[in-house]
Every structure is written in structure tokens, then in C-alpha cells.
Design a protein around this motif. Structure first.
Motif, mmCIF file in Angstrom:
data_model
loop_
_atom_site.group_PDB
_atom_site.id
_atom_site.type_symbol
_atom_site.label_atom_id
_atom_site.label_comp_id
_atom_site.label_asym_id
_atom_site.label_seq_id
_atom_site.Cartn_x
_atom_site.Cartn_y
_atom_site.Cartn_z
ATOM 1 N N SER A 98 35.897 35.539 40.220
ATOM 2 C CA SER A 98 36.713 36.217 40.828
ATOM 3 C C SER A 98 35.945 37.346 41.391
ATOM 4 C CB SER A 98 38.162 36.276 40.221
ATOM 5 O OG SER A 98 38.772 37.318 40.671
ATOM 6 N N ALA A 125 31.835 37.344 46.886
ATOM 7 C CA ALA A 125 32.027 35.931 47.279
ATOM 8 C C ALA A 125 31.023 34.993 47.162
ATOM 9 C CB ALA A 125 33.005 35.789 48.637
ATOM 10 N N SER A 126 29.764 35.264 47.561
ATOM 11 C CA SER A 126 28.660 34.647 47.731
ATOM 12 C C SER A 126 28.236 34.209 46.067
ATOM 13 C CB SER A 126 27.456 35.031 48.413
ATOM 14 O OG SER A 126 27.244 36.140 47.973
ATOM 15 N N VAL A 128 30.228 34.252 43.255
ATOM 16 C CA VAL A 128 31.011 33.534 42.810
ATOM 17 C C VAL A 128 31.116 32.140 43.056
ATOM 18 C CG1 VAL A 128 33.581 33.485 42.684
ATOM 19 C CG2 VAL A 128 32.815 35.560 42.567
ATOM 20 N N LEU A 129 30.972 31.794 44.352
ATOM 21 C CA LEU A 129 30.635 30.560 44.905
ATOM 22 C C LEU A 129 29.441 29.763 44.273
ATOM 23 C CD1 LEU A 129 31.699 28.000 46.557
ATOM 24 C CD2 LEU A 129 30.156 29.138 48.549
ATOM 25 N N ILE A 140 37.323 29.258 40.998
ATOM 26 C CA ILE A 140 37.097 30.612 41.661
ATOM 27 C C ILE A 140 38.003 30.764 42.367
ATOM 28 C CG2 ILE A 140 34.685 30.520 41.128
ATOM 29 C CD1 ILE A 140 34.623 29.601 44.286
ATOM 30 N N MET A 142 38.803 32.681 46.087
ATOM 31 C CA MET A 142 38.001 33.099 47.198
ATOM 32 C C MET A 142 38.870 33.618 48.427
ATOM 33 S SD MET A 142 34.651 32.619 46.914
ATOM 34 C CE MET A 142 33.890 32.144 48.250
ATOM 35 N N SER A 143 38.309 34.799 49.054
ATOM 36 C CA SER A 143 39.155 34.933 50.361
ATOM 37 C C SER A 143 38.671 34.363 51.529
ATOM 38 C CB SER A 143 39.029 36.673 50.283
ATOM 39 O OG SER A 143 37.636 36.683 50.441
ATOM 40 N N GLN A 144 37.590 33.608 51.478
ATOM 41 C CA GLN A 144 36.921 32.751 52.489
ATOM 42 C C GLN A 144 36.643 31.396 52.103
ATOM 43 O OE1 GLN A 144 33.277 34.971 53.792
ATOM 44 N NE2 GLN A 144 33.937 36.467 52.127
ATOM 45 N N LYS A 145 36.737 30.480 53.057
ATOM 46 C CA LYS A 145 36.311 29.091 52.708
ATOM 47 C C LYS A 145 35.029 28.679 53.304
ATOM 48 C CE LYS A 145 39.641 25.956 53.294
ATOM 49 N NZ LYS A 145 40.743 25.280 54.050
ATOM 50 N N TYR A 153 38.904 23.458 48.290
ATOM 51 C CA TYR A 153 39.648 24.606 48.327
ATOM 52 C C TYR A 153 41.144 24.218 48.444
ATOM 53 C CZ TYR A 153 35.479 27.512 49.373
ATOM 54 O OH TYR A 153 34.212 28.059 49.367
ATOM 55 N N LEU A 265 44.006 33.987 50.477
ATOM 56 C CA LEU A 265 43.103 33.708 49.231
ATOM 57 C C LEU A 265 43.035 31.961 48.963
ATOM 58 C CD1 LEU A 265 43.929 36.514 46.825
ATOM 59 C CD2 LEU A 265 42.117 36.205 48.565
#
Length: 295
Positions: A98, A125-126, A128-129, A140, A142-145, A153, A265
Motif C-alpha cells: 500500500s 504505486a509502481s 507496490v505493483l 495491494i 492501488m489508486s490506478q489500474k 483488480y 481505489l
């Protein structure tokens, strides 16, 4: 076959330059320690130390072996300790990735209710992914897919960003959007990124264009942004979940509360693990916490 304890004794002798001191540290007899070293040297096929009065001097082969062995032994000991910890807690282990702010404000207060041993890895984000793809975490936020092979997701919650300023900040009224935008552009902005990610969103939603401003200050994270605002450095957009305590203590204020930005999110996990009972139980608890906070 090499005994694991031979390596531990070798490392101890290397660190202390002494068989007797190594034996004392490992709570062994000196003859037993010497036997460990002799057995390892026989296995390696050459001396690992030169014996000098009151000192053991590593040979070139000894130095090379130490460099190779230490990281492996430390990793093995850490793994053993983790297994002991897991067994001691009798709780299943779940690894969560996170952003720092979200974990601190929204997840950390509730991990005691998860009935799991939570191991958190925090980053952008990058990062965490990448951890999820590399199977270093199980789930995780994430604020982006962001696209990644084998990653699924699901919607989690919305976070609301508001315009935050020091408590005594001037908040004029405006007759039109153009004047409001011009005033905003003239203010000192604080951002956690030169690309102004959430500020760009704010401008697109309220002015239908890219921001015509540049940050006065760029700081590492949202908590640093909030601290800078408290001390009068400027204004910024922050998620409401960070603000309750600071608003109640009159450290900051929300300006123009109708001008907000919502950010979706998501929870993401490896598709192959979607039916994991542990993962499903965690997702259910995380979603229930969100629902309880909304009520």
C-alpha cells in the motif's frame, strides 16, 4: 557433508579473530569450536585462517568464503526466525502492499481485527505493483489500474481530496471560474510529485484544462505536505481521511468545500489466488471496515 554449524562457527571466528572469543560468544568449548573449523577446512581443502599469536588472520580463501557465506546464513537465520514467529502467533500470514499514508490512516488501525499476521510493504504505486507481480505481497491497494500480467483488480473504495490551507488563510469569494482559477494559480502550492497528479485531476474536473501553475515546494509524501501546510508553507489537495484530527485541533482548514476530487481505489491480487480462503477473508474484512466507516 558440510554441517550448518561449521559455517556459524567460521563466521564467529572471522568476526572475533579468535577461536576462544568465538567459542565464548557461541557458548561452546574451545576444542569444539576448533573442531568445527578443522572440519570445514578439510571440506574446503585449504586453510581458512593463518594462526598467529592471540589472533586468527583470514586467508584469501577465508575472506572469499566469508563474503559468499554470510548473506546466505543471515537469510537462513531470518527465515527460521520468521517461521518461529509465525508458529508462535498461530495466525496465518498475509502480506499487504500500500501507499504509506493509506496504510497508516486506513489499514493500520484495523489490522488487529483481521485475525491474521499482517506484514506490510509500503511504497509508490509502481513499486507496490512490482511486489505483487514478484509475489512479495499477496494483495495491494492501488489508486490506478496499471496493466500487469495475471493481476486482477476489484473496486474497493473512494477517497475524497479537498483543498487544504493553514487555518488563517485568506479565502476570497469569486464571481466567475476564471477569477477563481487565476487566484489559485497565484498561490504557493505544495506537492509530493513534480507531475502534480491529483492537482491535474482537480484542474481538469473544475476548469477543464491542465493546471497553469507549478509547485512552490515538492516534498516526499502526503504527510509532509500536511505538515508543511500546518506551518504556513502553502496550500494543496489532500485526502479527507488524513484530516480529522488536524481539523479538530484547528491546525488546517478546508477551503471551498464544494471543490473536491474523488479517486477510486482498487484491491489487486494474483488472479491464480482469487479463490484463496485467506485472501477472500481479508478482502471481506477490509470492505466491511469501509462500510462501517461510511455508516
Amino acid at each position: 557433508m558440510v554441517d550448518f554449524e561449521w559455517y556459524r562457527s567460521f563466521i564467529s571466528i572471522y568476526k572475533h579473530n579468535s577461536v576462544s572469543e568465538a567459542a565464548r560468544t557461541r557458548m561452546m568449548t574451545q576444542p569444539a569450536m576448533s573442531q568445527h573449523l578443522a572440519s570445514l577446512e578439510a571440506e574446503v581443502g585449504e586453510p581458512l585462517f593463518t594462526r598467529a599469536p592471540r589472533k586468527m588472520i583470514p586467508t584469501e580463501r577465508g575472506k572469499a568464503l566469508y563474503t559468499q557465506v554470510v548473506p546466505l546464513i543471515e537469510a537462513l537465520e531470518e527465515t527460521t526466525q520468521n517461521l518461529k514467529t509465525s508458529a508462535a502467533t498461530s495466525l496465518p500470514v498475509i502480506r499487504i502492499g500500500s501507499a504509506h499514508e493509506f496504510f497508516r490512516e486506513k489499514l493500520a488501525p484495523h489490522i488487529g481485527s483481521y485475525q491474521m499476521c499482517v506484514i506490510a510493504k509500503l511504497g509508490i504505486a509502481s513499486q507496490v505493483l512490482d511486489w505483487l507481480v514478484e509475489e512479495k505481497v499477496d494483495i495491494i491497494v492501488m489508486s490506478q489500474k496499471l496493466s500487469a500480467p495475471g493481476v486482477e483488480y476489484i473496486p474497493y473504495m473512494q477517497e475524497e481530496f479537498v483543498l487544504v490551507a493553514p487555518p488563517n488563510y485568506n479565502e476570497p469569494t469569486f464571481e466567475d471560474r476564471e477569477s477563481f482559477q487565476a487566484w489559485l494559480c497565484s498561490q504557493p502550492w505544495i506537492s509530493y510529485d513534480l507531475d502534480l497528479p491529483i492537482i491535474r485531476r482537480f484542474w481538469r474536473e473544475h476548469f477543464q484544462k491542465r493546471p497553469q501553475t507549478h509547485p512552490t515546494h515538492v516534498v516526499p509524501d502526503l504527510h509532509s505536505v500536511l505538515m508543511a501546510i500546518e506551518h504556513g508553507a502553502g496550500i494543496s489537495l489532500l485526502p479527507t481521511f488524513m484530516l480529522d484530527d488536524h481539523l479538530s485541533r484547528n491546525k488546517v482548514k478546508i477551503m471551498y468545500p464544494s471543490c473536491t476530487v474523488f479517486n477510486d481505489l482498487y484491491l489487486a491480487y494474483q488472479m491464480k489466488n482469487r479463490n484463496s480462503p485467506l485472501l477472500k477473508a481479508l478482502i471481506e474484512r477490509m470492505k466491511k471496515t469501509v462500510e462501517n466507516n461510511i455508516r
